[in-house]
Design a protein around this motif. Structure first.
Motif, mmCIF file in Angstrom:
data_model
loop_
_atom_site.group_PDB
_atom_site.id
_atom_site.type_symbol
_atom_site.label_atom_id
_atom_site.label_comp_id
_atom_site.label_asym_id
_atom_site.label_seq_id
_atom_site.Cartn_x
_atom_site.Cartn_y
_atom_site.Cartn_z
ATOM 1 N N GLY A 127 -0.461 -3.128 -5.458
ATOM 2 C CA GLY A 127 -1.795 -2.923 -4.902
ATOM 3 C C GLY A 127 -1.783 -2.089 -3.635
ATOM 4 N N TRP A 128 -0.700 -2.126 -2.895
ATOM 5 C CA TRP A 128 -0.583 -1.331 -1.663
ATOM 6 C C TRP A 128 -0.634 0.160 -1.984
ATOM 7 C CZ3 TRP A 128 0.442 -2.954 3.509
ATOM 8 C CH2 TRP A 128 0.768 -1.929 4.398
ATOM 9 N N PHE A 129 0.073 0.570 -3.041
ATOM 10 C CA PHE A 129 0.143 1.987 -3.401
ATOM 11 C C PHE A 129 -0.966 2.400 -4.375
ATOM 12 C CE2 PHE A 129 4.543 0.890 -2.227
ATOM 13 C CZ PHE A 129 4.768 1.855 -1.254
ATOM 14 N N VAL A 130 -1.611 1.415 -4.998
ATOM 15 C CA VAL A 130 -2.734 1.723 -5.896
ATOM 16 C C VAL A 130 -3.931 0.903 -5.431
ATOM 17 C CG1 VAL A 130 -3.498 1.909 -8.290
ATOM 18 C CG2 VAL A 130 -1.051 1.987 -7.761
ATOM 19 N N PRO A 131 -4.601 1.329 -4.366
ATOM 20 C CA PRO A 131 -5.700 0.534 -3.788
ATOM 21 C C PRO A 131 -6.840 0.250 -4.756
ATOM 22 C CG PRO A 131 -5.034 2.315 -2.309
ATOM 23 C CD PRO A 131 -4.371 2.571 -3.614
ATOM 24 N N GLY A 132 -6.993 1.097 -5.785
ATOM 25 C CA GLY A 132 -8.082 0.906 -6.729
ATOM 26 C C GLY A 132 -7.973 -0.388 -7.527
ATOM 27 N N LEU A 133 -6.790 -0.995 -7.536
ATOM 28 C CA LEU A 133 -6.603 -2.243 -8.273
ATOM 29 C C LEU A 133 -7.047 -3.474 -7.480
ATOM 30 C CD1 LEU A 133 -3.065 -1.581 -9.815
ATOM 31 C CD2 LEU A 133 -5.297 -1.340 -10.930
ATOM 32 N N MET A 134 -7.450 -3.270 -6.222
ATOM 33 C CA MET A 134 -7.823 -4.405 -5.384
ATOM 34 C C MET A 134 -9.018 -5.160 -5.965
ATOM 35 S SD MET A 134 -8.859 -4.543 -1.317
ATOM 36 C CE MET A 134 -10.479 -3.808 -1.570
#
Length: 293
Positions: free
Chosen positions: A96-103
């Motif tokens: 989630g840190w590197f793919v913020p859209g998954l938050m």
């Protein structure tokens, strides 16, 4: 002892070898044998015909079965299961840190699975692990967002979470803090009030009623420069810490009462939920404090 020595057995044809009419019949009287031998090929006195030890002392000398051997929950079970769930939280947070859209996916999915696992009658390890992974996605996205605004805040939040956990565990082990029935009543009332406030605050943020990053948390107490979020955040951290006490109490009672081993997953789920909640509250409090500088 021979059959003739017992008047009850003396007239019994099975032991005399003669029928009631005086003729031979039934089984003949077994030959007399010295002690320690058996006329039927079985072991005599001091021997066991089934090959098993007949000395009860051997049974008493054997070690007792451990809780894990009897299928009961142990502290080691809880530690292992909790390590697995927290490990998935960390892995999900890294993604989630590197793919913020998954938050957003992690937040909604974690909320749904959290409710499902809380009300599900049977423990489902797969759903608990899925919950941990989704919560990791949410925490990773939230942490990365705040870290870009307030550098170093994530490390502070992690240290704060571990510190509260360690202090709470030490207080519980010392016996100074316990989840007594009276304390539980105040805890449930305060928790319900905080949950209601959080829902109202979320609604105000969604409909744009409040302009602050954290809604009502960002508003200042009238006549002061102190945000409401500081007071509310400290209260929330206190509730999360007491929730850890409740988790520790449940685990101790479960081990002492010998509950089935599968409940180790339930204990791990409870600890994971509380630690995630504690981390989020500390992270938000730090963001409010640093944003108020």
């Amino acid at each position: 002892m021979a059959a003739g020595g017992n008047p009850l057995l003396n007239n019994n044809p099975v032991f005399t070898g003669r029928a009631r009419d005086g003729r031979a019949g039934y089984a003949p009287t077994p030959p007399q044998n010295p002690y320690g031998q058996s006329p039927y090929g079985q072991a005599g006195y001091g021997q066991n015909p089934y090959g098993q030890p007949n000395d009860l002392q051997d049974l008493y000398n054997r070690p007792s079965a451990t809780p894990s051997q009897t299928g009961r929950m142990t502290f080691d079970d809880v530690i292992v299961k909790t390590s697995m769930t927290l490990g998935l939280v960390v892995v999900g947070a890294a993604i989630g840190w590197f793919v913020p859209g998954l938050m957003l996916i992690g937040m909604i999915g974690g909320l749904i699975l959290g409710l499902v696992n809380s009300f599900k009658r049977e423990t489902a390890p797969a759903l608990i692990l899925a919950y941990a992974a989704l919560e990791g996605l949410f925490l990773g996205g939230l942490s990365g967002f705040l870290e870009r605004i307030y550098p170093g805040i994530v490390v502070q939040a992690v240290i704060g979470t571990l510190s509260v956990f360690a202090v709470t565990l030490l207080l519980f082990r010392s016996g100074k803090v316990r989840a007594t029935p009276r304390a539980m009543k105040f805890f449930m009332i305060a928790l319900a009030g905080y949950a209601l406030f959080s829902l109202v605050n979320l609604g105000l943020m969604v409909f744009g009623v409040t302009n602050g990053m954290f809604g009502l948390h960002s508003a200042h107490i009238p006549g002061t420069s102190i945000p409401w979020g500081v007071v509310i955040g400290l209260l929330a951290i206190g509730l999360a810490a007491f929730s850890l006490i409740v988790d520790f109490t449940s685990i101790s009672e479960g081990v002492r009462n010998g509950v089935p081993a599968r409940f180790a997953w339930t204990a791990a789920f409870g600890l994971t939920v509380t630690l995630v909640w504690l981390y989020v509250e500390i992270l938000r409090l730090l963001a409010i404090l640093r944003g108020n500088d």
